[in-house]
Design an enzyme around this catalytic site. Structure first.
Site, PDB file in Angstrom:
ATOM      1  N   ILE A 275       0.821  -1.135  -0.078  1.00  0.00           N
ATOM      2  CA  ILE A 275      -0.123  -0.039   0.066  1.00  0.00           C
ATOM      3  C   ILE A 275       0.819   1.332   0.085  1.00  0.00           C
TER       4      ILE A 275
ATOM      5  N   ASP B  14      12.317   2.292   4.312  1.00  0.00           N
ATOM      6  CA  ASP B  14      11.855   1.029   4.359  1.00  0.00           C
ATOM      7  C   ASP B  14      13.125  -0.097   4.476  1.00  0.00           C
TER       8      ASP B  14
ATOM      9  N   THR C 296       8.382  -4.128  15.277  1.00  0.00           N
ATOM     10  CA  THR C 296       7.966  -3.182  14.231  1.00  0.00           C
ATOM     11  C   THR C 296       6.624  -2.276  14.458  1.00  0.00           C
TER      12      THR C 296
ATOM     13  N   THR D 121      -5.838  -0.312  10.688  1.00  0.00           N
ATOM     14  CA  THR D 121      -6.571  -1.395   9.894  1.00  0.00           C
ATOM     15  C   THR D 121      -8.023  -1.478  10.566  1.00  0.00           C
ATOM     16  N   ASP D 122      -8.720  -2.006   9.871  1.00  0.00           N
ATOM     17  CA  ASP D 122     -10.048  -2.310  10.499  1.00  0.00           C
ATOM     18  C   ASP D 122     -10.308  -3.436  11.616  1.00  0.00           C
ATOM     19  N   GLU D 123      -9.037  -4.266  11.423  1.00  0.00           N
ATOM     20  CA  GLU D 123      -9.176  -5.487  12.408  1.00  0.00           C
ATOM     21  C   GLU D 123      -8.854  -5.170  13.696  1.00  0.00           C
TER      22      GLU D 123
ATOM     23  N   TYR E  75      -1.035 -10.002  15.118  1.00  0.00           N
ATOM     24  CA  TYR E  75      -0.840  -8.837  14.154  1.00  0.00           C
ATOM     25  C   TYR E  75      -1.954  -7.625  14.528  1.00  0.00           C
TER      26      TYR E  75
ATOM     27  N   LYS F  46      -1.340  -3.619  15.993  1.00  0.00           N
ATOM     28  CA  LYS F  46      -1.824  -2.383  15.468  1.00  0.00           C
ATOM     29  C   LYS F  46      -2.908  -1.777  16.230  1.00  0.00           C
TER      30      LYS F  46
ATOM     31  N   PHE G 263      -4.186 -13.044   0.216  1.00  0.00           N
ATOM     32  CA  PHE G 263      -5.561 -13.748  -0.472  1.00  0.00           C
ATOM     33  C   PHE G 263      -5.593 -13.733  -2.057  1.00  0.00           C
TER      34      PHE G 263
ATOM     35  N   PRO H  22      -3.652 -11.982  -4.659  1.00  0.00           N
ATOM     36  CA  PRO H  22      -2.526 -12.382  -5.466  1.00  0.00           C
ATOM     37  C   PRO H  22      -2.267 -13.641  -5.292  1.00  0.00           C
TER      38      PRO H  22
ATOM     39  N   ARG I 165      -7.687 -20.666   9.195  1.00  0.00           N
ATOM     40  CA  ARG I 165      -6.547 -20.196  10.056  1.00  0.00           C
ATOM     41  C   ARG I 165      -7.309 -19.892  11.485  1.00  0.00           C
TER      42      ARG I 165
HETATM   43  P1  NAD Z   1       3.296  -4.872   3.346  1.00  0.00           P
HETATM   44  O1  NAD Z   1       3.566  -5.908   4.279  1.00  0.00           O
HETATM   45  O2  NAD Z   1       3.055  -5.005   2.137  1.00  0.00           O
HETATM   46  O3  NAD Z   1       4.460  -3.704   3.340  1.00  0.00           O
HETATM   47  C1  NAD Z   1       4.968  -3.193   4.720  1.00  0.00           C
HETATM   48  C2  NAD Z   1       6.336  -2.492   4.361  1.00  0.00           C
HETATM   49  O4  NAD Z   1       6.890  -2.183   5.531  1.00  0.00           O
HETATM   50  C3  NAD Z   1       7.321  -3.638   3.466  1.00  0.00           C
HETATM   51  O5  NAD Z   1       7.916  -2.807   2.676  1.00  0.00           O
HETATM   52  C4  NAD Z   1       8.513  -3.743   4.559  1.00  0.00           C
HETATM   53  O6  NAD Z   1       9.898  -3.707   4.180  1.00  0.00           O
HETATM   54  C5  NAD Z   1       8.301  -2.435   5.675  1.00  0.00           C
HETATM   55  N1  NAD Z   1       8.597  -2.699   6.964  1.00  0.00           N
HETATM   56  C6  NAD Z   1       8.690  -3.767   7.736  1.00  0.00           C
HETATM   57  N2  NAD Z   1       9.119  -3.602   9.044  1.00  0.00           N
HETATM   58  C7  NAD Z   1       9.866  -2.565   8.992  1.00  0.00           C
HETATM   59  C8  NAD Z   1      10.746  -1.902   9.605  1.00  0.00           C
HETATM   60  N3  NAD Z   1      10.878  -2.284  10.895  1.00  0.00           N
HETATM   61  N4  NAD Z   1      11.231  -0.907   9.240  1.00  0.00           N
HETATM   62  C9  NAD Z   1      11.096  -0.094   8.198  1.00  0.00           C
HETATM   63  N5  NAD Z   1      10.505  -0.806   7.133  1.00  0.00           N
HETATM   64  C10 NAD Z   1       9.623  -2.049   7.686  1.00  0.00           C
HETATM   65  O7  NAD Z   1       1.830  -4.137   4.136  1.00  0.00           O
HETATM   66  P2  NAD Z   1       0.760  -3.526   3.411  1.00  0.00           P
HETATM   67  O8  NAD Z   1      -0.457  -4.435   3.008  1.00  0.00           O
HETATM   68  O9  NAD Z   1       1.234  -2.697   2.400  1.00  0.00           O
HETATM   69  O10 NAD Z   1       0.224  -2.546   4.625  1.00  0.00           O
HETATM   70  C11 NAD Z   1       1.032  -1.483   4.931  1.00  0.00           C
HETATM   71  C12 NAD Z   1       0.148  -0.688   6.180  1.00  0.00           C
HETATM   72  O11 NAD Z   1      -1.158  -0.804   5.804  1.00  0.00           O
HETATM   73  C13 NAD Z   1       0.186  -1.574   7.507  1.00  0.00           C
HETATM   74  O12 NAD Z   1       0.439  -0.552   8.717  1.00  0.00           O
HETATM   75  C14 NAD Z   1      -1.109  -2.404   7.542  1.00  0.00           C
HETATM   76  O13 NAD Z   1      -1.368  -2.395   8.852  1.00  0.00           O
HETATM   77  C15 NAD Z   1      -2.127  -1.123   6.989  1.00  0.00           C
HETATM   78  N6  NAD Z   1      -3.355  -1.980   6.228  1.00  0.00           N
HETATM   79  C16 NAD Z   1      -3.178  -2.771   5.531  1.00  0.00           C
HETATM   80  C17 NAD Z   1      -4.145  -3.352   4.864  1.00  0.00           C
HETATM   81  C18 NAD Z   1      -4.187  -4.279   3.714  1.00  0.00           C
HETATM   82  O14 NAD Z   1      -5.193  -4.706   3.023  1.00  0.00           O
HETATM   83  N7  NAD Z   1      -3.080  -4.799   3.292  1.00  0.00           N
HETATM   84  C19 NAD Z   1      -5.368  -2.724   5.207  1.00  0.00           C
HETATM   85  C20 NAD Z   1      -5.353  -1.840   6.169  1.00  0.00           C
HETATM   86  C21 NAD Z   1      -4.314  -1.285   6.788  1.00  0.00           C
HETATM   87  O1  DAU Z   2      -8.620  -5.924   6.984  1.00  0.00           O
HETATM   88  C1  DAU Z   2      -7.592  -5.069   6.780  1.00  0.00           C
HETATM   89  C2  DAU Z   2      -6.268  -6.181   6.935  1.00  0.00           C
HETATM   90  O2  DAU Z   2      -6.531  -7.090   5.740  1.00  0.00           O
HETATM   91  C3  DAU Z   2      -5.060  -5.832   6.895  1.00  0.00           C
HETATM   92  O3  DAU Z   2      -4.716  -5.046   8.286  1.00  0.00           O
HETATM   93  C4  DAU Z   2      -3.924  -6.808   6.870  1.00  0.00           C
HETATM   94  O4  DAU Z   2      -2.506  -6.098   6.840  1.00  0.00           O
HETATM   95  C5  DAU Z   2      -4.336  -7.352   5.446  1.00  0.00           C
HETATM   96  O5  DAU Z   2      -3.435  -8.619   5.478  1.00  0.00           O
HETATM   97  C6  DAU Z   2      -5.641  -8.069   5.487  1.00  0.00           C
HETATM   98  O6  DAU Z   2      -5.741  -9.157   6.241  1.00  0.00           O
HETATM   99  P1  DAU Z   2      -6.809 -10.497   6.140  1.00  0.00           P
HETATM  100  O7  DAU Z   2      -6.225 -11.510   7.041  1.00  0.00           O
HETATM  101  O8  DAU Z   2      -8.146 -10.170   5.915  1.00  0.00           O
HETATM  102  O9  DAU Z   2      -6.157 -10.625   4.540  1.00  0.00           O
HETATM  103  P2  DAU Z   2      -5.579 -11.873   3.763  1.00  0.00           P
HETATM  104  O10 DAU Z   2      -5.108 -11.560   2.385  1.00  0.00           O
HETATM  105  O11 DAU Z   2      -4.630 -12.703   4.530  1.00  0.00           O
HETATM  106  O12 DAU Z   2      -6.773 -13.001   3.822  1.00  0.00           O
HETATM  107  C7  DAU Z   2      -8.066 -12.661   3.271  1.00  0.00           C
HETATM  108  C8  DAU Z   2      -9.247 -13.584   3.343  1.00  0.00           C
HETATM  109  O13 DAU Z   2      -8.962 -14.753   2.657  1.00  0.00           O
HETATM  110  C9  DAU Z   2      -9.191 -13.888   4.903  1.00  0.00           C
HETATM  111  O14 DAU Z   2     -10.531 -14.434   5.303  1.00  0.00           O
HETATM  112  C10 DAU Z   2      -8.373 -15.323   4.855  1.00  0.00           C
HETATM  113  C11 DAU Z   2      -8.671 -15.851   3.406  1.00  0.00           C
HETATM  114  N1  DAU Z   2      -7.675 -16.615   2.926  1.00  0.00           N
HETATM  115  C12 DAU Z   2      -6.303 -16.040   3.000  1.00  0.00           C
HETATM  116  C13 DAU Z   2      -5.121 -16.797   2.037  1.00  0.00           C
HETATM  117  C14 DAU Z   2      -3.787 -15.996   2.057  1.00  0.00           C
HETATM  118  C15 DAU Z   2      -7.922 -17.672   2.346  1.00  0.00           C
HETATM  119  O15 DAU Z   2      -9.323 -18.342   2.233  1.00  0.00           O
HETATM  120  N2  DAU Z   2      -6.734 -18.578   1.481  1.00  0.00           N
HETATM  121  C16 DAU Z   2      -5.667 -17.967   1.427  1.00  0.00           C
HETATM  122  O16 DAU Z   2      -4.593 -18.591   0.653  1.00  0.00           O
END
Ligand code: NAD
Ligand code: DAU
Length: 332
Positions: free
Chosen positions: A13, A33, A97, A121-123, A148, A152, A188, A190, A271
């Site tokens: 993100i 990063d 972290t 995050t909404d989690e 996780y 957060k 999930f 990708p 999970r």
């Molecule tokens: P990601 O895992 O793809 O990226 C995390 C990045 O942080 C990576 O580039 C990693 O190298 C860097 N990083 C990790 N530890 C570090 C450290 N100690 N110092 C410096 N850099 C460090 O994560 P994402 O999915 O892009 O999520 C980014 C943010 O958004 C997070 O705070 C996550 O909680 C939040 N968020 C994610 C989602 C989602 O759907 N993925 C939704 C809501 C909020």
């Molecule tokens: O809601 C925001 C959160 O969304 C962020 O805070 C997290 O950083 C981000 O990873 C994501 O968390 P989830 O646990 O919801 O995402 P994930 O992609 O791991 O899984 C999405 C859903 O799919 C969840 O219900 C678990 C399920 N899943 C996941 C994987 C990897 C599967 O069914 N099969 C899979 O192989």
């Protein structure tokens, strides 16, 4: 014109945000990063060097963090350990972290009176029943489930305390599940796209009935820019785009969009503690700050994301086998 320090800007993100900032504003950006397994400098390829610089370093390291925060007009804090499944396997890096890293940044923002926006995050709100008519709002009590989400939640509470006790100029946003380009194949969407592209059957945890509220990463970025621009210090904003889908429907859509039979998936081990449903009510952000999402149609956003993974195999292929070996070891 402003200078932004974007932590975690080589992750999913964060890199989408940097691309968005470069094409929608005049700001310059320093990305801080650590380039953990989740960070990839290639996610910043093609951006102009005079506007974006990458510093490889750890947000828990004050000596690295402090001069960067001092030089920035605002910090946008994305860096985190972000994957629930990893946090169940090895929680420690999540504490380092997500908690100590956020604390380190807040102390620098306090010292230098730097505007701070915390990405969360909404989690943190736990989960909802499948048939619950309610959605999460800014008033929903915190009730995180996993290592996780609990770290957060802890980081959000640190930000609130630093605002109240030390006058740090901070805002917080809690967003729902993002999809789009540059997302690690452990996640999930990708994972299932790249499984299909590799001829592997998609893997659904449990019965595939869990619900996530999907938003395109570019809409998340526009919401964060809106909060940086117009957000009220000390306030929390929920970000969501009314994108609730159960996991089975998402996999069926990926299979349909790639021309496969829609039942060509496997149900695998669930999970532990798997949150049932997330759903965001983003009325506050929309009505008070005037934000609206632009990716209204999930199917076309997903189709574009599939195209991106098809066209960028060199970006994801080096990590794919390791991720699948990790999941296979857990029956997933
Ligand atoms: P990601 O895992 O793809 O990226 C995390 C990045 O942080 C990576 O580039 C990693 O190298 C860097 N990083 C990790 N530890 C570090 C450290 N100690 N110092 C410096 N850099 C460090 O994560 P994402 O999915 O892009 O999520 C980014 C943010 O958004 C997070 O705070 C996550 O909680 C939040 N968020 C994610 C989602 C989602 O759907 N993925 C939704 C809501 C909020
Ligand atoms: O809601 C925001 C959160 O969304 C962020 O805070 C997290 O950083 C981000 O990873 C994501 O968390 P989830 O646990 O919801 O995402 P994930 O992609 O791991 O899984 C999405 C859903 O799919 C969840 O219900 C678990 C399920 N899943 C996941 C994987 C990897 C599967 O069914 N099969 C899979 O192989």
């Amino acid at each position: 014109m402003s200078h932004l320090l974007v932590t975690g800007g080589a992750g999913f993100i964060g890199s989408n945000f940097v691309h968005h900032v470069l094409s929608h504003t005049d700001h310059t950006v320093t990305v801080l990063d650590k380039l953990t397994y989740a960070g990839n400098r290639a996610s910043l390829d093609g951006l102009p060097e005079e506007r974006v610089r990458l510093v490889v370093g750890d947000i828990t390291d004050t000596a690295v963090v402090d001069p960067l925060v001092a030089a920035a007009d605002a910090v946008v804090h994305y860096a985190a350990e972000s994957h629930n499944d990893n946090s169940l396997h090895d929680p420690r890096p999540f504490l380092d972290t997500n908690i100590i890293g956020t604390y380190t940044l807040l102390e620098s923002a306090r010292r230098h009176e730097t505007r701070f926006h915390h990405i969360s995050t909404d989690e943190v709100y736990g989960d909802l029943e499948l048939d619950d008519p309610d959605r999460f709002t800014e008033q929903t009590p915190y009730n995180p489930s996993s290592p996780y989400s609990s770290t957060k939640a802890g980081s959000d509470l640190l930000v609130r305390a630093w605002v109240r006790s030390f006058g740090v100029q901070a805002t917080i946003s809690n967003c729902s599940n993002n999809y789009g380009p540059y997302q690690h194949v452990e996640k999930f969407i990708p994972r299932q796209i790249t499984n299909v592209l590799r001829g592997i059957r998609p893997k659904l945890y449990g019965k595939g009935e869990n619900v996530r509220d999907w938003i395109h990463a570019d809409d998340h970025s526009s919401a964060v820019l809106t909060i940086l621009d117009k957000g009220v210090i000390g306030e929390t904003y929920l970000i969501g785009a009314d994108g609730e889908k159960d996991n089975k429907s998402v996999v069926e859509l990926i299979l349909q969009l790639t021309g496969r039979p829609t039942d060509a998936y496997d149900l695998v081990t669930d999970r532990p503690g798997h949150d049932l449903r997330y759903a965001i009510d983003s009325t506050k952000l929309r009505s008070e700050l005037g934000w609206t999402p632009t990716y209204g149609d999930f199917a076309s956003g997903l189709a574009a994301t599939i195209d991106w993974y098809r066209a960028n195999e060199a970006w994801w292929a080096p990590t794919k086998d390791g991720v699948e070996a990790f999941y296979a070891s857990k029956g997933q």
